[in-house]
Write a protein that holds these residues in place. Structure first.
Motif, PDB file in Angstrom:
ATOM      1  N   SER A 131     -17.880  17.293 -20.399  1.00 22.42           N
ATOM      2  CA  SER A 131     -18.022  17.135 -21.881  1.00 22.42           C
ATOM      3  C   SER A 131     -17.157  17.738 -22.762  1.00 22.42           C
ATOM      4  N   GLY A 132     -16.409  18.735 -22.064  1.00 25.66           N
ATOM      5  CA  GLY A 132     -15.316  19.551 -22.946  1.00 25.66           C
ATOM      6  C   GLY A 132     -15.973  20.504 -23.668  1.00 25.66           C
ATOM      7  N   THR A 133     -17.428  21.120 -23.400  1.00 26.96           N
ATOM      8  CA  THR A 133     -18.156  21.717 -24.499  1.00 26.96           C
ATOM      9  C   THR A 133     -18.571  22.758 -23.298  1.00 26.96           C
ATOM     10  N   PRO A 134     -18.117  24.021 -22.915  1.00 26.00           N
ATOM     11  CA  PRO A 134     -18.625  25.000 -21.968  1.00 26.00           C
ATOM     12  C   PRO A 134     -20.199  25.249 -22.244  1.00 26.00           C
ATOM     13  N   ALA A 135     -20.805  25.406 -23.594  1.00 22.77           N
ATOM     14  CA  ALA A 135     -22.082  25.698 -23.728  1.00 22.77           C
ATOM     15  C   ALA A 135     -22.912  24.566 -23.170  1.00 22.77           C
ATOM     16  N   ARG A 136     -22.548  23.323 -22.939  1.00 23.50           N
ATOM     17  CA  ARG A 136     -23.274  22.088 -22.554  1.00 23.50           C
ATOM     18  C   ARG A 136     -23.716  22.424 -21.221  1.00 23.50           C
ATOM     19  N   ALA A 137     -22.819  22.935 -20.216  1.00 30.08           N
ATOM     20  CA  ALA A 137     -23.326  23.405 -18.771  1.00 30.08           C
ATOM     21  C   ALA A 137     -24.682  24.347 -19.035  1.00 30.08           C
ATOM     22  N   GLN A 138     -24.029  25.354 -19.564  1.00 35.97           N
ATOM     23  CA  GLN A 138     -25.330  26.425 -19.708  1.00 35.97           C
ATOM     24  C   GLN A 138     -26.580  25.976 -20.296  1.00 35.97           C
ATOM     25  N   GLU A 139     -26.550  24.788 -21.073  1.00 36.67           N
ATOM     26  CA  GLU A 139     -27.773  24.289 -21.898  1.00 36.67           C
ATOM     27  C   GLU A 139     -28.554  23.583 -20.491  1.00 36.67           C
ATOM     28  N   ILE A 140     -27.933  22.852 -19.737  1.00 39.08           N
ATOM     29  CA  ILE A 140     -28.196  21.955 -18.665  1.00 39.08           C
ATOM     30  C   ILE A 140     -28.866  22.945 -17.739  1.00 39.08           C
ATOM     31  N   MET A 141     -28.184  24.020 -17.225  1.00 45.32           N
ATOM     32  CA  MET A 141     -28.310  24.677 -16.248  1.00 45.32           C
ATOM     33  C   MET A 141     -29.986  25.536 -16.838  1.00 45.32           C
ATOM     34  N   LYS A 142     -30.042  25.907 -18.055  1.00 44.31           N
ATOM     35  CA  LYS A 142     -31.205  26.445 -18.530  1.00 44.31           C
ATOM     36  C   LYS A 142     -32.544  25.614 -18.297  1.00 44.31           C
ATOM     37  N   VAL A 143     -32.345  24.348 -18.769  1.00 43.83           N
ATOM     38  CA  VAL A 143     -33.364  23.474 -18.546  1.00 43.83           C
ATOM     39  C   VAL A 143     -33.869  23.228 -17.082  1.00 43.83           C
ATOM     40  N   LEU A 144     -32.986  23.001 -16.256  1.00 39.52           N
ATOM     41  CA  LEU A 144     -33.045  22.871 -14.635  1.00 39.52           C
ATOM     42  C   LEU A 144     -33.954  24.190 -13.980  1.00 39.52           C
ATOM     43  N   THR A 145     -33.384  25.195 -14.409  1.00 41.00           N
ATOM     44  CA  THR A 145     -34.071  26.689 -14.065  1.00 41.00           C
ATOM     45  C   THR A 145     -35.303  26.790 -14.368  1.00 41.00           C
TER      46      THR A 145
END
Length: 529
Positions: free
Chosen positions: A414-428
């Motif tokens: 996505s070009g936005t590092p925070a996006r990955a963290q958001e995804i991981m938070k939802v999955l966790t």
């Protein structure tokens, strides 16, 4: 649904090899990579997919009873499949979208014995040329997609339709060997598995077809950047444009090392250039409106052709041929499946992801590869097969697996590092704890890839993230991979699950159209002075 296996390691790389593609996706693509390794083993006797031209040739025939009987008697037939379940009804030969698999046989029998002994072509032989011709429902465009002979694929379980002997599914098999054990039908089933399409017909030609056809039309013009000599095929050409026919035409099409870096992709472009030139010649010379010449060509072609039982009649060939005779050469697109050197063997190829899945998805959606923004053909509609094999649905009850043991990676494009963290938070938060992440190449649309045995897990992951089911794809990953794009739809619960992501193709996905005059690049190691 397949129960996921719990003992898999985390996968942290891009998808490396696709299995059978899902029916729908809108994931963006990266450009196809060059094949950097040199091929090994038995010389690949290449020959053209003469079936493409044979359809054009019979398109305007006005023959009497004698010629109808003679041409019909020339035709050899074989079964279309090798035991796979068919989900689509037979197509209307006049106005339905149609896919025809074009094959070149390496048989050394009869007139082909001068190119080697029968030991060089075991079983049913190899299909060293494989092209999928896709005719649009409105008869206004054709896509011709080439599959490199060195492409590693998974073959399905196949049954020889003559002997009824069954052969097990295999992994990492060169695609040109798919027909060796169970016949042409197994090659058809293999391409169906890889692309997610359901092929309607096939046509297979041999060495002699190329020689005789090229002589009958008076030669075909080809172009090369430098004077070249390939000792394996005995192709010798001067710099610039030459007219080839007979043995020289065959040498041009089966040359293993003469073009580009000496690999499959340069060879494919040369074959496509030959076909383009032949198509232009036949249209400009008035061949298609000359009954005498057409009868002569049709006689030559049908003597060297094997086709499926559904296509094996002169009236049927006539009907299909009439669909193609007026297509603009600029709408005949030649494409090669995107590939990279295989992880298991750098001298072989594997499909490049996400580019290959995105190409196959565009084909399933009937996208014009020369103009992806154009709407699909007016009469085109979603096929029953597309509905039958749509991406898996999420579990409505408690999943039959332990979420905490499932390997999930987040590839952030996505070009936005925070996006990955958001995804991981939802999955966790939903119970998936074996999660890793890495930065990936930028992409536009979010997709979920899954390896064998993880379809149910992928469906649940997509549901948690609000990613549309059509963007859930099988691929050569371990476990599940969420490839995050820059699209606003999907990727979080706040996305729009039903939203359509745009169809995007790499700028260079089309090698050329039949209207392009292309000069092939000579292999520097074989240039002569």
């Amino acid at each position: 649904m397949s129960r996921p296996r719990d003992d898999r390691a985390d996968g942290t790389g891009n998808p490396v090899r696709s299995g059978s593609a899902a029916r729908h996706t809108d994931d963006p693509a990266v450009g196809p990579a060059r094949h950097l390794g040199s091929t090994r083993g038995m010389p690949g006797w290449l020959k053209i997919g003469t079936g493409i031209i044979s359809i054009l040739l019979v398109g305007v025939l006005a023959f009497g009873a004698y010629w109808a009987v003679r041409l019909q008697g020339n035709i050899s037939k074989a079964a279309l499949g090798a035991g796979s379940d068919k989900t689509e009804a037979a197509v209307n030969d006049s106005n339905d979208r149609m896919q025809i698999l074009i094959l070149g046989s390496d048989s050394r029998d009869g007139k082909n014995s001068q190119y080697g002994t029968s030991d060089d072509a075991t079983g049913y032989g190899h299909s060293d040329v494989m092209m999928l011709m896709d005719i649009s429902a409105d008869n206004k465009r054709v896509s011709v997609v080439s599959f490199p002979r060195d492409l590693l694929v998974d073959t399905p379980k196949c049954t020889d339709q003559k002997t009824k002997k069954q052969f097990p599914a295999q992994q990492d098999v060169m695609i040109n060997a798919a027909m060796t054990e169970a016949g042409i039908g197994c090659a058809v089933d293999t391409v169906n598995k890889l692309t997610g399409l359901e092929i309607d017909h096939f046509m297979m030609a041999d060495f002699n077809a190329v020689k005789e056809l090229s002589k009958t039309v008076g030669g075909v013009e080809v172009c090369i950047s430098d004077a070249v000599y390939d000792p394996d095929s005995r192709l010798r050409l001067p710099k610039g444009t030459s007219k080839v026919q007979g043995e020289q035409a065959l040498a041009f099409l089966r040359a293993r090392h003469a073009f580009a870096d000496g690999g499959d992709l340069g060879r494919i472009k040369a074959q496509q250039g030959f076909l383009s030139s032949l198509t232009r010649k036949m249209k400009s010379d008035g061949t298609l409106s000359n009954p005498v010449k057409m009868l002569e060509i049709a006689d030559v072609v049908t003597k060297n052709l094997t086709i499926d039982e559904g296509l094996a009649s002169i009236p049927t060939l006539l009907t299909v041929g009439n669909r193609l005779k007026n297509i603009d050469v600029g709408k005949v697109a030649f494409v090669a499946v995107p590939t990279v050197p295989a992880v298991s063997d750098p001298n072989r190829l594997q499909v490049a992801e996400p580019a290959a899945s995105q190409l196959f998805a565009a084909m399933r959606k009937d996208i014009d590869l020369t103009d992806p923004t154009a709407p699909p053909s007016p009469s085109a509609s979603a096929s029953p097969a597309a509905s039958a094999s749509a991406a898996p649905t999420p579990s409505e009850t408690a999943p039959a697996y332990d979420k905490s043991l499932q390997p999930v990676t987040v590839a952030n494009g996505s070009g936005t590092p925070a996006r990955a963290q958001e995804i991981m938070k939802v999955l966790t938060g939903s119970g998936f704890t074996q999660i890793s992440q890495f930065a990936a190449a930028p992409v536009a649309a979010t997709a979920v890839y899954y390896g064998e045995g993880f379809a149910e897990v992928a469906a649940d992951v997509a549901s948690e993230l609000g990613i549309p089911a059509k963007q859930v794809l099988p691929a050569g990953v371990v476990g599940v991979q969420v490839y995050v794009g820059s699209d606003p739809a999907g990727g979080t619960k706040g996305g729009t699950p039903g939203a359509e992501a745009p169809v995007e193709l790499p700028d260079d996905i089309v090698n050329q159209t039949a209207g392009d005059v292309v000069c092939q690049q000579a292999n520097p190691t074989l240039i002569t002075r």
